[in-house]
Design a protein around this motif. Structure first.
Motif, PDB file in Angstrom:
ATOM      1  N   GLU A   1       0.780  -1.229   0.000  1.00 54.23           N
ATOM      2  CA  GLU A   1       0.000   0.000   0.000  1.00 54.23           C
ATOM      3  C   GLU A   1       0.816   1.286   0.000  1.00 54.23           C
ATOM      4  O   GLU A   1       0.267   2.350  -0.264  1.00 54.23           O
ATOM      5  N   HIS A   2       2.118   1.192   0.285  1.00 54.10           N
ATOM      6  CA  HIS A   2       2.913   2.405   0.481  1.00 54.10           C
ATOM      7  C   HIS A   2       4.188   2.439  -0.353  1.00 54.10           C
ATOM      8  O   HIS A   2       4.679   1.401  -0.798  1.00 54.10           O
TER       9      HIS A   2
ATOM     10  N   PRO B   1       0.865   6.791   0.615  1.00 52.46           N
ATOM     11  CA  PRO B   1       0.158   5.788  -0.194  1.00 52.46           C
ATOM     12  C   PRO B   1       0.737   5.719  -1.614  1.00 52.46           C
ATOM     13  O   PRO B   1       1.214   6.713  -2.150  1.00 52.46           O
TER      14      PRO B   1
ATOM     15  N   GLU C   1      -0.910   1.563  -7.020  1.00 58.32           N
ATOM     16  CA  GLU C   1      -1.898   0.602  -6.568  1.00 58.32           C
ATOM     17  C   GLU C   1      -2.279  -0.275  -7.760  1.00 58.32           C
ATOM     18  O   GLU C   1      -2.421   0.218  -8.873  1.00 58.32           O
TER      19      GLU C   1
END
Length: 124
Positions: A45-46, A55, A116
Motif C-alpha cells: 500500500e505504500h 500511499p 496501486e
C-alpha cells in the motif's frame, strides 16, 4: 530491551524493500542505495517520497476501444499488464495496444511497484 519497527526502501525509486522489527541496539547496517525510516508500513500500500511513507500512486490510465482494437494510454514504464493470462511489460511509450480477433470483453490487470494495482474491464 525494546523492539523497534522500521521500513527500508530504495533511495532512487521509493519502493519499499522490507519492513522488520529489531531491538534498537541490534539494527542491521543500512546497505548502499537503501534508506531506512523508523516506522512500519505495508509494501502493498505504500512507497517512500521525500523520506516519508505515503500511499502508492493511483494509475490514471485511459482505455479506448475501436472495433476489435483496444488501446491503453498513459501507462507508466515498467508496468506489468496482464490480459487473458499473458503478461506484457510496458516500455517508455506509455501506450499499449491489443488487437482482438472478435469483439469480446477483456480485463486488464496493471501492476507496478509504485502504483496501486488496477483492474480495467473493457466491454465488447
Amino acid at each position: 530491551m525494546q523492539n523497534v519497527k522500521y521500513t527500508e526502501y530504495d533511495l532512487s525509486t521509493g519502493k519499499i524493500l522490507r519492513t522488520a522489527t529489531s531491538s534498537a541496539r541490534e539494527l542491521p547496517a543500512v546497505r548502499s542505495g537503501v534508506g531506512r525510516i523508523m516506522a512500519p508500513c505495508s509494501p502493498q500500500e505504500h512507497i517512500v517520497v521525500n523520506g516519508e511513507i505515503v500511499p502508492k500512486h493511483t494509475f490514471s490510465v485511459n482505455a479506448a476501444r475501436n472495433g476489435n482494437d483496444i488501446t491503453l494510454s498513459n501507462v507508466p514504464e515498467g508496468t506489468i499488464i496482464t490480459v487473458e493470462n499473458e503478461q506484457f511489460f510496458m516500455d517508455d511509450t506509455g501506450e499499449f495496444e491489443l488487437e482482438l480477433d472478435q469483439p469480446i470483453e477483456v480485463t486488464f490487470t496493471l501492476i507496478h511497484d509504485l502504483y496501486e494495482t488496477k483492474v480495467i474491464h473493457v466491454e465488447s
